[in-house]
Every structure is written in structure tokens, then in C-alpha cells.
Design a protein around this motif. Structure first.
Motif, short mmCIF file in Angstrom:
data_model
loop_
_atom_site.label_atom_id
_atom_site.label_comp_id
_atom_site.label_asym_id
_atom_site.label_seq_id
_atom_site.Cartn_x
_atom_site.Cartn_y
_atom_site.Cartn_z
N ALA A 195 0.85 -1.19 0.07
CA ALA A 195 -0.03 -0.01 -0.12
C ALA A 195 1.16 1.11 0.15
N SER A 196 2.09 1.35 0.81
CA SER A 196 2.83 2.39 0.81
C SER A 196 3.63 2.60 -0.53
N GLU A 197 3.90 1.44 -1.14
CA GLU A 197 4.63 1.72 -2.59
C GLU A 197 3.51 2.31 -3.58
N ILE A 198 2.40 1.93 -3.45
CA ILE A 198 1.31 2.23 -4.26
C ILE A 198 0.88 3.49 -4.17
N LEU A 199 1.04 4.23 -2.95
CA LEU A 199 0.77 5.54 -2.52
C LEU A 199 1.76 6.52 -3.11
N ARG A 200 3.09 6.10 -2.84
CA ARG A 200 4.28 6.76 -3.50
C ARG A 200 4.15 6.78 -4.82
N ALA A 201 3.62 5.69 -5.56
CA ALA A 201 3.80 5.70 -7.02
C ALA A 201 2.80 6.50 -7.23
N GLU A 202 1.62 6.58 -6.72
CA GLU A 202 0.60 7.54 -7.19
C GLU A 202 0.92 8.94 -6.89
N GLY A 203 1.67 9.34 -5.75
CA GLY A 203 2.01 10.66 -5.60
C GLY A 203 3.16 11.05 -6.66
N GLU A 204 4.06 10.17 -6.99
CA GLU A 204 5.04 10.66 -8.22
C GLU A 204 4.19 10.83 -9.45
#
Length: 319
Positions: A195-204
Motif C-alpha cells: 500500500a505504501s509503494e502504491i501511494l508513493r507511486a501515485e504521488g509521483e
């Protein structure tokens, strides 16, 4: 002699009366028998029973009672040995049936509960016996209550007090539980990282989209500014061209002088060198300035001042 006879008669009457009076406590029922045969049930309170003909057969407790089921070892469906003990709550509803339909009420209920407990738990796995106590209690209650109905007894509740599996099975279950919890922890941790990686990718992704939109907007604004500058330059050039076509030859001199001065200014502001040496044809520059004067004369209707003549070399300065 007569006095002794009267005293004996009175004593006998008192004794008979005392034997006839039966006091039944609250919560109990007495069965009354005549020559060994049941005739009625004495209710709580004062009851008169003819002595030598009637007698009290059984004293039945009508209150709810608790009967302990002794601990016993039971083999489950998956061949695991477990020790079980429990309690049975029951209440006598019919004193006559409880007294005369069963020989020993307490022993009968205990034996019935024990055998059915073995039957119910023997048909279940070890895990089921440990996790489904309510189901076991309900099945035992239904079976035992149905069997004791003819005895005038109501089984109100059956509860298992304790289920004790062997120590080696307990250790194995402990290890299994620990492994299961570690597995859950690992799964939750991996899901959190995902979930953290998904959120980080979404932010980028959003940041890049916004940056691209900003660059697009800046390029649009810059292009619009260049377009307006070009339009202004075109309008100025057109004005000069119109002036030239109208017979004003001095306009071209003004245009060239303006570009010439701007070029010299770029040399002065250049950061590459502090001192710049370059030849300047002063007479041409003065000629250009003269053209500017003629243009101003033409526009304002006044005589343009004559530019001082500058010769090659050192200019002459009037004092």
C-alpha cells in the motif's frame, strides 16, 4: 386407677395428633402413601396424615439443583484423549414421577449425562471440542432433557466446566498458533509495504502530471509572449515601411540607428570582458543621428539642430 387411664388416654391422643401433623417446607413435596400405595402429594405447609394408615413415602426437592459430572477421559473422533468434567442443572416438576418412575434420580441423571457426553464429544474432532462448547452444551441439553421427561424432571442447563487435552497436544497447538500469528503479521506487513509503494507511486505520478501541466502552461505563455512580441515588431516594421513608402527617407535612418545603438549596448553589458576595444566610424554614427534629426524635423515641423562635425582622430572641443 381411673386417673392413670385418663392420663394414658390423653397421652395417646396427643401422640396420635403429633403423628398426624406433617409440616412440609417451602420448595419440597412429600408423597403420601396408604399401605405402601401412592395416593397424593402433600403441598408446603401444614398437612394432616392419619397415622398407621398413611405415611410419607418420599421427600422431593422441587428447587433447581446442580449435579456435578465427574471428570472423565474421552476419545475424540481424531483419536485424541481429552479429560472433561461438567455440571447439570435440573428441576423436578412432577414429584410423583420423580419418586416412583426412577429408582435413584441423581444417579440416573449422572449416568445419562456421562454417556451422552461421551457420545457427543466422541463424534467431534479435537478442534471442534475446544471451539464449539456451546454446540456441545446444546446437544447434551436436548438429549438429556428428552430422556428425563418421563421422570418428571426438566434439565435447564448443561455446562462443560473444563476440557483438558494432553500436554503434547497443547504444545503443538501453541506452536501452531504462534506460526499462524507470525504468518498473519508477515502478510499484514507485506500488505502495508504494498500500500505504501502504491501511494508513493501515485504521488509521483500526480507530481509528474502537475509538473508537465506547469511546463505546458509555461510554454503556452512563452509562446503567447513571443507571438505578441513578434506582432509588435511586425507592427513597428510596418509603420517604418509605411513611412518610407510615404516619402520619408529619414525613417530608415532612425530604424538603423536604433538597431546600431542596441548592438553597442550588448557589447557593454557582456560579462566576458571588462574592457572592450572596437573601431567605431563616428561620421557614420553622426550621419545616422542627423537622419534622426531630420526625421524629428519632419514630424514636429521644426528645424532639427545640426550635428557637430566630427573628424577622424581626436574631436575638437570648443572652450
Amino acid at each position: 386407677m381411673l386417673e392413670y387411664f385418663l392420663i394414658a388416654a390423653v397421652a395417646l391422643v396427643v401422640l396420635v395428633i403429633m403423628m398426624s401433623v406433617k409440616i412440609v417446607s417451602q420448595g419440597y413435596r412429600y408423597t403420601i402413601e396408604r399401605f405402601g400405595r401412592f395416593v397424593r402429594v402433600a403441598e408446603p405447609g401444614l398437612n394432616l396424615v392419619t397415622p398407621f394408615v398413611y405415611r410419607v413415602g418420599h421427600k422431593i426437592n422441587m428447587m433447581e439443583q446442580v449435579l456435578d459430572i465427574p471428570g472423565q477421559e474421552i476419545i475424540t473422533k481424531d483419536n485424541a484423549m481429552v479429560a472433561v468434567d461438567g455440571v447439570v442443572f435440573f428441576q423436578v416438576l412432577d414429584a410423583a414421577k420423580a419418586a416412583y418412575e426412577v429408582s435413584d434420580l441423581y444417579l440416573a441423571i449422572m449416568a445419562l449425562s456421562t454417556t451422552n457426553l461421551r457420545t457427543v464429544m466422541g463424534s467431534m474432532d479435537l478442534d471442534e471440542t475446544l471451539s464449539k462448547r456451546d454446540e456441545i452444551n446444546a446437544r447434551l441439553l436436548s438429549v438429556v432433557d428428552q430422556a428425563t421427561e418421563s421422570w418428571g424432571v426438566k434439565i435447564t442447563r448443561v455446562e462443560l466446566k473444563d476440557i483438558r487435552p494432553p500436554s503434547d497436544i497443547v504444545n503443538a497447538m501453541t506452536r501452531q498458533m504462534k506460526a499462524e500469528r507470525e504468518k498473519r503479521a508477515a502478510i499484514l506487513e507485506s500488505e502495508g509495504l504494498r500500500a505504501s509503494e502504491i501511494l508513493r507511486a501515485e504521488g509521483e505520478k500526480q507530481a509528474k502530471i502537475l509538473q508537465a501541466e506547469g511546463l505546458k502552461e509555461a510554454a503556452f505563455r512563452e509562446a503567447e509572449a513571443r507571438e505578441r512580441s513578434a506582432q509588435a515588431e511586425a507592427a513597428a516594421t510596418k509603420s517604418v515601411s509605411d513611412a518610407i513608402e510615404g516619402g520619408s527617407a529619414q525613417a530608415i535612418n532612425y530604424f538603423i540607428a536604433q538597431k546600431y545603438v542596441e548592438a553597442i549596448g550588448l557589447f557593454a553589458t557582456s560579462p566576458n570582458a571588462k574592457t572592450i576595444l572596437f573601431p567605431v566610424e563616428a561620421t557614420q554614427l553622426m550621419g545616422t543621428l542627423g537622419g534622426i534629426g531630420e526625421l524629428a524635423k519632419e514630424v514636429l515641423g521644426k528645424e532639427a539642430p545640426k550635428a557637430p562635425l566630427i573628424k577622424s582622430g581626436v574631436p575638437k572641443v570648443d572652450q
